[in-house]
Structure formats: structure tokens, C-alpha cells
Design an enzyme around this catalytic site. Structure first.
Site, short mmCIF file in Angstrom:
data_model
loop_
_atom_site.label_atom_id
_atom_site.label_comp_id
_atom_site.label_asym_id
_atom_site.label_seq_id
_atom_site.Cartn_x
_atom_site.Cartn_y
_atom_site.Cartn_z
N VAL A 578 0.83 -1.20 0.00
CA VAL A 578 0.00 0.00 0.00
C VAL A 578 0.87 1.25 0.00
O VAL A 578 0.35 2.36 0.04
CB VAL A 578 -0.96 0.02 1.21
CG1 VAL A 578 -1.93 -1.14 1.13
CG2 VAL A 578 -0.21 0.00 2.54
N ASP A 579 2.18 1.08 -0.03
CA ASP A 579 3.08 2.24 -0.06
C ASP A 579 3.72 2.33 -1.43
O ASP A 579 3.27 1.72 -2.39
CB ASP A 579 4.13 2.15 1.06
CG ASP A 579 4.98 0.88 0.96
OD1 ASP A 579 4.91 0.20 -0.09
OD2 ASP A 579 5.69 0.56 1.91
N ASP A 580 4.79 3.10 -1.53
CA ASP A 580 5.45 3.30 -2.81
C ASP A 580 6.64 2.37 -2.98
O ASP A 580 7.71 2.78 -3.44
CB ASP A 580 5.86 4.76 -2.98
CG ASP A 580 4.66 5.66 -3.20
OD1 ASP A 580 4.69 6.80 -2.70
OD2 ASP A 580 3.70 5.21 -3.83
#
Length: 709
Positions: A578-580
């Protein structure tokens, strides 16, 4: 919608059999034989045809469960309940199975996981003194197993092989440990290891651990610049490499990469006095190797001259064991620091139960020791259990796509642990490469690196495992040290694509965007409450980043960065980052790292990178590139941009697609709206949402128009 967004935004009541749960290759127009849907059954027994839907249960056979270490849900639940209600008693009892020069005192563990209550800190077995090399090697020899094979080594070329017994392994570890001591390496000093999968790689890791040095293995596929970053950060006394390696038919000159990295480290004020180089004759002759006199030394010229016995350095359980750099969303790699005692106990225990390990097993994990899987489940976990391990130097599709199963038959491998990327790749090649080999020795399969999609799970089970081998679909991270959510073969029914239930002592929770725990069937952010022995203790030299990245997003929890769903039966389904950070073939790559490399190209003005589904690699790298004003798009420039990323980071980080972008969708404050870029990249154009808040909404239409350019 990305899988991570789907996890957060999906309705708690949404069916788990819906299309967004069928990850990656479910979108293929044609599935290979063995991967497609089979007649519906509500439950099947291992050894019978596999059911088709994710909600179907795949039970272990009676014979398998009867001999399993954990043979029923009731036994698991009893052990799990104790592990979370009495972690001190549970883990101290297990830890007592290993050798401790001095026992821990006064407590088994202490923790503060809540950043709002002060500095985040975990300690397990603090005050105890031990040595992981002694437990992994010496203890096996002293127990009378010195003649047992510790490592079978399979080279790149079929027929190029070797082996070491535990007694022979101990001698080689001691010789290198004495060599390192001779050149001034002491307890706490860093040693960077840039080796391919030769036997010398686990030997070097163990030698460092024996004398209390902190090893930092760098995957021998990283570029000189990436290697230099890691050298500059940890300031090693020694770098250990080999002159070259062959992967398939391609030779890679590792020593030249190290040479370039050491030039850069000197410029940054970090000289390295010794580069110990193993001569890998099958890839390059000594006389063809570039050499720096006074710094470079041949392994074969010095290491065999040292004694085959070396005193053990007894270290505190909380003394550092290794540094392993992993990608971060800021562009700077994070030095994940693992300590000795808790990691030792946790990796050994997870290996034992997740693979239902027996002393007669022959175990093969295809991972490289440059990644955490190679640390925990090629070197330390297996050897701490006295296992026989297969180490493979070559490529899994060389000389053809049957190589894995040739190796399985050759060594009578019983436990085979690999990545979904490899499963999907071999699945595309066809069943004939599998079925021409016996594979009758196999009894447990395993999956690591990313969620395995149900189609690949079915093919792995049906074709590779002949519908009789349970699959340990493990979820864990570099940061966790060992398995966190995993099946235990024989203990409970499996669902294709689900990591199933938490390992002993692990307390997963799913929270909403406000950090509220969600009960029952739900989707959200996966967090862990309470510490576990294998947890990393900090990011090297940057404890603030450690707290900010992992503990501040949801106070009171360790935030994994993953989306997760829990179904009505309590099974956990990992849905992606869910992050980069993009998970490419099990390798975590920060989008900022790739963007930074692209923007270093003189004709690139700006870049934004997102992850997209990839039928083989799980996730692919999709780059939006804005060129300097007046520079035209061209195929030559596209290749040049990809080459920049390959040179600065490594081939595995090369973009799969470069999308020319006259501009990027930004808010008025200048923030790039990556949500919109993900939708464009995945062609979900009907889900773009409101674009009126963008500084220039027309950019979106321009990007859509250029999608196929």
C-alpha cells in the site's frame, strides 16, 4: 484500483472469490493445463483432484497429518494460544534447545511497540551469550552428525557440483574466520559480501558470525552504484567477492563491479583496505581478472593456509548479526539490522514447523542469499536444524526449463521452496518440462516473496506436486526475520492463494485508515501488535526513520505496509503493498530509487513510477517520463533511459514500460497524484475519479492519448 487500494476500500462483506482477489495470471487469456478450474468440490483431500474456488478447502492426507509435527487445528490452537498468552514461557522453552554460554536474565523479553509512549525498542534474551555459527555448525558435529551432508552445491552447468559435510563446513568456516581475524576484523566490524550462490557465500556468512563480525550481503546483481551506497553506509573492513559468475550462458564480471564501487566509496571518504576475491574458474580465469595490487587478494592463495579450528566469539543475544539493505520509498536503501539471539531462535523454529522438517529431508530453497530468504531459509534456519541444503548457482531455466526438476531428482529433494515468479514462469513453459521428471521425492512445497495467485497455486500443486504435496505459502518480510503468517503442513486445510494463519507468537490485526482494529471478515491495513523474537531492531544509523516508517503510521502497532483481507473462516489473504514500494519477482524496489535514476538522465526532466500487475513477476515497473523541453520521443532514448536504471540500480529494476508524459497529474501544491497514474497504467480509465482538483486536468487526457506510444 491497485491491490493495496482494493484491500483498504473493499466492503467487509465483499466476496473473497471476486475478481480482484484472483491476482496476476488470472487475467491471462489462456491458462496452461493444470492451472485452470476443475470441477467444483467443497473440500478435497491431498492426493485427489484440486477444487477450483478460493473458498474451497484442501485438506492434508491422513497419512501426512499423522506424521506431521503439528497434526491438527486443535494442536496448533493450543500451541498458538500459549505463545500469545505466555510468550516468555513459550519462547524460553524453545530457546533452551540451543546452546547458550550464559542464560538470559532477568527477563525473556522487553518491548515498547507504541511510539507514543517513548522510543520503540525490542529486546529478546538480553544478557544471554551465544553464537549462531556454533549452534548451526559445531553443535551438529558434536552431536555426531559431522558426516552428514550440510550443503549440496549445484553449479550453473549440469554436472558441475560439490558437497560439504558438517565437519567439512566447520573446517572451512574456521579457516575463513581465522583469515578475517588475521587482517584485523573484530567483533562489531562490518564485512560486505558480494558473492553469487557458491558454497563460499554461506561459509562467509557463518565465518563472520563466528567472530562476531556483522555481515552485509549484497545481491550480486546490484549495480556498482548501489553496492557503493551500501559500502559507504556501513563502512566495512573487508569486501568479499569473486571474479565472475555465469548465469545461464551469460558471464557477469562481479569483480569489475566491485572495483567501480570501491572507487566511488573512496571518493566519499570510505576506503576499504582488502578485497578478498574467490577465483570462480568456471566463469573467468585468474589471468583475465582486473587487479589492484595491495588491496586485492585471492581467496585460494590465503584462506586455505589458516588453521581449521577457530575460537568462538560469544556475543550478547542483542548484539548485531547482520545488516541487509532493502528498498525504501525515500530512495535511500534502508539498513535493516537483525540481532543474534531472537533471530536464531525464530528462524530455526519457523523453518522446523512451516516445512514440517524431518532429519531425513533434503531441502532446496531457490532464493539468493542476497535477500532475507537466503539468510533465514538457505543458511541459518536449515543449518540450525541440522538440515541438508541444496545451494544452486545457476539459472532455473538453463539449459532448459526442466532444470529445477532435474535437480530435484538428482538430490532427491523433499522440500522445495521458491517464488511465485518462478512458478508462473515455468507454468508458461508447459507441463512437459515438469512431467518428464519423477519428482517422487517431493513431499512439501513452499512459496515466498509475494502472494501466490490461485492459478499458479493450483498448477504448483497439481503438476509439480502431483496433487499430494501441501504448499507452505509464507508471508513475511526482510524486517520480520522469519515467517509471520504461514500454513503448517498437516495442521489444517489450505485455500489456494491464502497464507492461512499466524505463526506462533505473531498477533496480526487488520486496521482501518484511522487505526481501529477490524474484527471478523474484513479488508484493511495489516499490522502486528506485540513483538516477536525475529523482529529487526532498528534501521542502521537512523532509528528515527525506523519509527517513522514502521510505528508512527498506526501508534501501538508495527505497520507492515501491506493490505490484507480476512475471510469468514479467519484465513488471511495478502493483497499487496500500500506504499510506494514495488514487489518485482519478490524484490522490493522503491519507486523513488527508480525515479531518481531516471531523472539523472540529462534528457529526463521528471519521472513518476508506479507498480502494475505483471503475469510473471507479480508486479512490473511502469514509468511516466517527462522529457526536457524540445527533446523528441524516440526508441533510442527509451532504451537509454532503461539502461540508466540498469546501471544505477540493477537489471531487475529496469522499467517494463516507459510512458511518455508531457506533464504529470499534480495537485495545486505540487503533489503527484499517483492514484491517477496507477489507473492509467492499468487501463482502469472508468475509475479515474474526480480530476478537478488537479492543477491542470487536461494532463490526464494527454496521458491517456499517449498510452500506446
Amino acid at each position: 484500483m491497485t491491490t493495496g487500494e482494493a484491500a483498504v476500500e473493499a466492503s467487509p462483506q465483499r466476496s473473497l472469490a471476486s475478481s480482484d482477489r484472483l491476482r496476476h495470471v488470472e487475467s491471462m487469456t489462456q491458462l496452461p493445463s493444470g492451472a485452470g478450474q476443475i470441477s467444483h468440490l467443497n473440500a478435497v483431500i491431498l492426493g485427489e483432484p484440486l477444487a477450483s474456488e478460493e473458498n474451497d478447502l484442501v485438506f492434508p492426507s491422513h497419512d501426512f497429518s499423522h506424521q506431521a509435527l503439528v497434526s491438527s487445528p486443535e494442536q496448533y490452537w493450543k500451541m498458538y494460544k500459549r505463545s500469545v498468552e505466555d510468550p516468555a514461557g513459550f519462547w524460553s522453552e524453545i530457546a533452551s534447545q540451543y546452546y547458550w554460554r550464559e542464560k538470559w536474565y532477568p527477563e525473556v523479553y522487553s518491548e515498547n511497540i507504541d511510539v507514543s509512549k517513548g522510543t520503540v525498542k525490542f529486546e529478546w534474551f538480553k544478557g544471554a551469550r551465544t553464537n549462531i555459527c556454533y549452534n548451526a555448525v559445531d553443535q551438529n558435529v558434536e552431536a555426531g552428525n559431522g558426516g552428514k551432508v550440510a550443503i549440496y552445491w549445484e553449479g550453473n552447468e549440469p554436472g558441475d557440483d560439490g558437497q560439504l559435510t558438517y565437519a567439512e563446513l566447520l573446517e572451512k568456516v574456521c579457516q575463513l574466520a581465522n583469515c578475517l581475524k588475521h587482517v584485523g576484523v573484530q567483533k562489531g566490524d562490518a564485512v560486505v559480501i558480494y558473492l553469487p550462490m557458491l558454497m563460499e557465500l554461506p561459509i562467509t556468512m557463518l565465518a563472520c558470525a563466528r567472530i562476531g563480525a556483522v555481515h552485509s550481503v549484497v545481491f550480486a546483481g546490484f549495480s556498482a552504484e548501489s553496492l557503493a551506497q551500501r559500502i559507504i553506509d556501513c563502512k566495512p573492513k573487508v569486501v568479499i567477492t569473486c571474479n565472475a559468475v555465469k548465469r545461464g550462458s551469460k558471464a557477469i564480471h562481479l569483480k569489475e563491479i566491485v572495483d567501480s564501487a570501491l572507487v566511488e566509496s573512496v571518493k566519499s571518504g570510505v576506503p576499504v583496505g582488502l578485497c578478498l576475491t574467490f577465483e570462480n574458474q568456471s566463469a573467468m580465469k585468474r589471468e583475465d581478472t582486473k587487479w589492484t595490487e595491495g588491496r586485492d587478494v585471492w581467496w585460494q592463495d590465503v584462506v586455505p593456509q589458516f588453521p581449521t579450528k577457530c575460537a568462538v566469539e560469544w556475543v550478547d543475544a542483542e548484539d548485531p548479526l547482520f545488516l541487509l539493505y532493502t528498498s525504501g520509498s525515500t530512495g535511500k536503501p534502508k539498513g535493516v539490522l537483525h540481532t543474534t539471539g531472537g533471530y536464531m531462535v525464530y528462524t530455526a523454529t519457523t523453518f522446523k514447523y512451516a516445512f514440517d522438517y524431518k532429519p531425513s529431508d533434503i531441502y532446496w530453497c531457490t532464493a539468493d542469499c542476497g535477500w532475507i530468504t537466503g539468510h533465514s531459509y538457505v543458511t541459518y534456519g536449515p543449518l540450525l536444524n541440522g538440515a541438508t541444503v541444496v545451494v544452486f548457482e545457476g539459472a532455473p531455466n538453463y539449459p532448459d526449463s526442466g532444470r529445477c526438476w532435474d535437480i530435484v531428482d538428482k538430490y532427491k529433494v523433499t522440500i522445495f521452496y521458491t517464488a511465485p515468479t518462478l512458478v508462473r514462469s515455468l507454468m508458461r513453459e508447459g507441463n512437459e518440462y515438469v512431467t518428464r521428471y519423477s519428482r517422487k521425492s517431493l513431499r512439501v512445497l513452499g512459496s515466498v516473496g509475494e502472494p501466490i495467485n490461485p492459478s499458479a497455486w493450483r498448477w504448483f500443486y497439481n503438476v509439480v506436486g502431483d496433487s499430494r504435496c501441501p504448499i507452505s505459502d509464507t508471508w513475511w518480510q526482510t524486517e520480520t526475520g522469519g515467517f509471520m503468517i504461514t500454513p503448517l503442513p498437516g495442521a489444517w486445510p489450505q485455500k489456494p492463494g491464502s497464507a492461512t494463519f499466524p505463526f506462533f507468537g505473531v498477533q496480526p490485526v487488520i486496521v482501518d485508515e484511522k487505526g481501529n482494529e477490524i474484527e471478523g471478515e474484513c479488508s484493511g491495513y495489516l499490522c502486528i501488535k506485540r513483538s516477536w523474537p525475529g523482529a529487526f531492531r532498528t534501521l542502521y544509523g537512523d532509528h528515527e526513520r525506523y519509527e517513522t516508517t514502521y510505528f508512527k503510521p498506526f501508534a501501538g502497532y508495527y505497520f507492515t505496509g501491506d493490505g490484507c483481507s480476512r475471510d469468514k473462516d479467519g484465513y488471511y489473504w495478502l493483497t499487496g503493498r500500500v506504499d510506494d514500494v514495488i514487489n518485482v519477482s519478490g524484490h522490493r524496489i522503491g519507486t523513488a530509487e527508480v525515479e531518481s535514476a531516471l531523472v539523472s538522465h540529462p534528457q529526463c526532466a521528471e519521472a513518476a513510477v508506479v507498480g502494475v500487475e505483471h503475469e510473471i513477476k507479480g508486479q512490473g515497473i511502469y514509468a511516466f517520463v517527462t522529457l526536457v523541453e524540445g527533446v523528441p520521443y524516440s526508441e533510442e532514448l527509451l532504451k537509454s533511459l532503461i539502461l540508466v536504471v540498469r546501471n544505477q540500480i540493477g537489471a531487475f529494476a529496469a522499467p517494463d514500460k516507459i510512458h511518455w508524459a508531457p506533464g504529470l497529474p499534480k495537485t495545486r501544491s505540487g503533489k503527484i497524484m499517483r492514484r491517477i497514474l496507477r489507473k492509467i497504467a492499468s487501463r482502469q480509465l472508468d475509475e479515474l475519479g474526480d480530476t478537478s482538483t488537479l492543477a491542470d486536468p487536461s494532463v490526464v487526457d494527454q496521458l491517456i492519448a499517449l498510452h500506446d506510444c
